[in-house]
Structure formats: C-alpha cells, structure tokens
Design a protein around this motif. Structure first.
Motif, mmCIF file in Angstrom:
data_model
loop_
_atom_site.group_PDB
_atom_site.id
_atom_site.type_symbol
_atom_site.label_atom_id
_atom_site.label_comp_id
_atom_site.label_asym_id
_atom_site.label_seq_id
_atom_site.Cartn_x
_atom_site.Cartn_y
_atom_site.Cartn_z
ATOM 1 N N ALA A 153 0.800 -1.164 -0.087
ATOM 2 C CA ALA A 153 0.009 -0.033 0.067
ATOM 3 C C ALA A 153 0.933 1.186 -0.038
ATOM 4 C CB ALA A 153 -0.661 -0.139 1.085
ATOM 5 N N GLU A 154 1.974 1.329 0.556
ATOM 6 C CA GLU A 154 2.788 2.427 0.769
ATOM 7 C C GLU A 154 3.540 2.343 -0.701
ATOM 8 O OE1 GLU A 154 4.127 2.481 5.443
ATOM 9 O OE2 GLU A 154 5.239 1.176 4.155
ATOM 10 N N ARG A 155 3.898 1.418 -1.032
ATOM 11 C CA ARG A 155 4.284 1.559 -2.494
ATOM 12 C C ARG A 155 3.662 1.977 -3.543
ATOM 13 N NH1 ARG A 155 7.449 -3.263 -0.366
ATOM 14 N NH2 ARG A 155 9.623 -2.731 -0.451
ATOM 15 N N LEU A 156 2.319 1.904 -3.502
ATOM 16 C CA LEU A 156 1.285 2.300 -4.290
ATOM 17 C C LEU A 156 1.025 3.871 -4.023
ATOM 18 C CD1 LEU A 156 -1.075 2.144 -6.166
ATOM 19 C CD2 LEU A 156 -2.584 1.601 -4.387
ATOM 20 N N GLN A 157 1.112 4.457 -2.837
ATOM 21 C CA GLN A 157 1.424 5.618 -2.625
ATOM 22 C C GLN A 157 2.213 6.365 -3.210
ATOM 23 O OE1 GLN A 157 0.827 5.452 1.944
ATOM 24 N NE2 GLN A 157 -1.010 6.713 1.514
ATOM 25 N N ILE A 158 3.594 5.627 -3.089
ATOM 26 C CA ILE A 158 4.727 6.352 -3.647
ATOM 27 C C ILE A 158 4.644 6.586 -5.313
ATOM 28 C CG2 ILE A 158 7.270 5.895 -4.257
ATOM 29 C CD1 ILE A 158 7.485 4.375 -1.573
ATOM 30 N N GLU A 159 4.075 5.394 -5.875
ATOM 31 C CA GLU A 159 3.935 5.629 -7.291
ATOM 32 C C GLU A 159 2.865 6.897 -7.811
ATOM 33 O OE1 GLU A 159 1.800 3.121 -10.942
ATOM 34 O OE2 GLU A 159 2.123 1.908 -8.979
ATOM 35 N N GLN A 160 2.048 6.850 -6.816
ATOM 36 C CA GLN A 160 0.816 7.927 -7.308
ATOM 37 C C GLN A 160 1.376 9.397 -6.737
ATOM 38 O OE1 GLN A 160 -2.319 7.500 -8.340
ATOM 39 N NE2 GLN A 160 -1.972 9.948 -8.580
ATOM 40 N N TRP A 161 2.248 9.413 -5.845
ATOM 41 C CA TRP A 161 2.890 10.867 -5.240
ATOM 42 C C TRP A 161 3.984 11.180 -6.360
ATOM 43 C CZ3 TRP A 161 3.050 8.752 0.293
ATOM 44 C CH2 TRP A 161 1.571 9.383 0.993
ATOM 45 N N LEU A 162 4.592 10.278 -6.942
ATOM 46 C CA LEU A 162 5.550 10.481 -7.837
ATOM 47 C C LEU A 162 4.901 11.044 -9.284
ATOM 48 C CD1 LEU A 162 8.092 7.527 -7.712
ATOM 49 C CD2 LEU A 162 8.617 9.744 -7.258
ATOM 50 N N LYS A 163 3.890 10.421 -9.617
ATOM 51 C CA LYS A 163 3.010 10.852 -10.681
ATOM 52 C C LYS A 163 2.501 12.302 -10.357
ATOM 53 C CE LYS A 163 -1.182 9.632 -13.446
ATOM 54 N NZ LYS A 163 -2.277 8.556 -13.678
ATOM 55 N N ASP A 164 2.281 12.682 -9.047
ATOM 56 C CA ASP A 164 1.469 13.949 -8.795
ATOM 57 C C ASP A 164 2.881 14.976 -8.794
ATOM 58 O OD1 ASP A 164 -0.609 12.751 -9.096
ATOM 59 O OD2 ASP A 164 -1.151 12.636 -6.720
ATOM 60 N N ARG A 165 4.110 14.482 -8.976
ATOM 61 C CA ARG A 165 5.312 15.401 -8.948
ATOM 62 C C ARG A 165 5.568 15.626 -7.232
ATOM 63 N NH1 ARG A 165 2.895 18.731 -13.627
ATOM 64 N NH2 ARG A 165 3.050 17.255 -15.301
ATOM 65 N N VAL A 166 5.281 14.673 -6.485
ATOM 66 C CA VAL A 166 5.632 15.168 -5.028
ATOM 67 C C VAL A 166 7.010 14.739 -4.711
ATOM 68 C CG1 VAL A 166 5.050 14.265 -2.352
ATOM 69 C CG2 VAL A 166 3.336 14.590 -4.173
ATOM 70 N N SER A 167 7.778 15.810 -3.930
ATOM 71 C CA SER A 167 9.173 15.187 -3.892
ATOM 72 C C SER A 167 9.348 14.042 -3.041
ATOM 73 C CB SER A 167 10.086 16.743 -3.213
ATOM 74 O OG SER A 167 9.547 16.765 -1.819
ATOM 75 N N ILE A 168 10.736 13.709 -2.954
ATOM 76 C CA ILE A 168 10.972 12.396 -2.363
ATOM 77 C C ILE A 168 11.162 12.826 -0.964
ATOM 78 C CG2 ILE A 168 13.026 11.076 -1.771
ATOM 79 C CD1 ILE A 168 13.744 10.573 -4.544
ATOM 80 N N LYS A 169 11.480 13.981 -0.561
ATOM 81 C CA LYS A 169 11.413 14.560 0.615
ATOM 82 C C LYS A 169 9.991 14.764 1.277
ATOM 83 C CE LYS A 169 13.048 18.306 3.833
ATOM 84 N NZ LYS A 169 13.703 19.632 3.843
#
Length: 204
Positions: free
Chosen positions: A10-26
């Motif tokens: 589930a957390e990996r799914l969130q990472i994928e979505q946030w990367l798509k939304d251009r959320v920074s790694i930090k």
C-alpha cells in the motif's frame, strides 16, 4: 517506530501515485514517516527500465540524431532519400550508434513518473510501479531467507538491533560476538540480509 518498518504494498502504491503527482522524495518520506534515504533507495533500486517509444515520433535515441547526415544504411533500399536519422531502423543498423541517456534520471526523483516531458521524450525511460516493486521485494526476501527460517516480524526485530550498531561503525562480527543471546540467525545470514537490502544498514 514507523521509520523502522519495511515498506508495504500500500505504501509503494502511494509512492507511485505521489511521484505521478510530482511530490518530492522529501515530502513522500514525511508523508510515510520514513527517512528520505529510504524512499530514495526504494525508488532507485526498484525502478524498472522501459523501452517504449513515443507514438508518431522517430525511434532514435542516438546522441548524434540531430546532426547526423548519413544515408543509405539500408542496403535493401538504395533509392531511399531520407536521412537515416529520421528512420526507425537507424539505431539498429548504424555502427556508430551511441545511446543518449536522460540525465534527469541521475537526480531526484530518478524516474519518469510525473515528468512533464514524458509524453514526447524518445529516450529510454524508468518508472516506479508499485506492483513490480513489491514483487521484487518479495522475491528478494525469499532469496535472502534461504538457509534461515525467519519471518518478516523477526527480520524487523533484527533490523532494529543490528542496523543502528552498524551505522555507528560496528561490524556484524563484533555485534554478533558481543551479543550472542540476541541472535537466532548466523552472522553469514545477517550479511546476506544486508547485501539483499533487507536491513536499513548498507554494506560498508
């Protein structure tokens, strides 16, 4: 305590979505209560390479594609008047072909998820996809368990004991030798877990 837990699907799914939304790694690290290095390492180690091309654009990734004036690389098309660099067969046929990498992939976020140029970029791409990332983690976990019967919860406890000491400069041998009652796995197994990326500590 959350920072010590391994990433879930589930957390990996969130990472994928946030990367798509251009959320920074930090920011992703803050949202998941993980360290920035953990998220950065997760993305870089589990991103997959894609050779997909952009529709309706020439499939040419050569560094010289804009300046090359070669003709007649196709021996079966002697009457072709096109520059070879405008042909989809160019990279396959030209002996001077040298692929141009996308230098954006060498800096955060290290993947093409959310890139505003992704839809028109002809270069080789990398994507973080949660399903593939979690499957890769599961496979590595199984491989690293060979020879030792250990559950994910036991691996988490081991991580909480070993990683902080390694980060302070202690060797695995020193840790195991001076804390024999805390370990039910061998020193060799601990090294294997570290090499497999299953512990926060890295090889030093």
């Amino acid at each position: 305590m959350a920072k010590n837990k391994h990433l879930t699907d589930a957390e990996r799914l969130q990472i994928e979505q946030w990367l798509k939304d251009r959320v920074s790694i930090k920011q992703i690290a803050l949202k998941l209560d993980k360290s920035t290095s953990t998220i950065s390492r997760e993305i870089r180690s589990r991103a997959i390479t894609s050779i997909k091309f952009v529709p309706y654009r020439t499939h040419n990734r050569c560094v010289e594609r804009y300046d090359c004036h070669k003709h007649y690389l196709c021996s079966d098309k002697p009457n072709c008047t096109k520059r070879c660099s405008t042909c989809n067969l160019c990279n396959e046929l030209c002996e001077a072909y040298q692929e141009q990498p996308c230098y954006k992939l060498f800096e955060p976020p290290y993947v093409c998820n959310g890139c505003i140029e992704e839809h028109q970029c002809v270069l080789r791409k990398k994507y973080y996809l949660h399903h593939q990332a979690h499957e890769a983690y599961r496979e590595m976990l199984v491989e690293s368990r060979i020879g030792a019967n250990i559950t994910e919860d036991e691996l988490l406890v081991l991580d909480e004991i070993v990683s902080p000491l390694i980060m302070r400069g202690q060797s695995v041998h020193h840790i195991v030798t001076h804390n024999p009652d805390q370990f039910e796995v061998s020193e060799k197994s601990i090294y294997r877990y570290i090499s497999g990326g299953l512990l926060k500590a890295r090889n030093i």
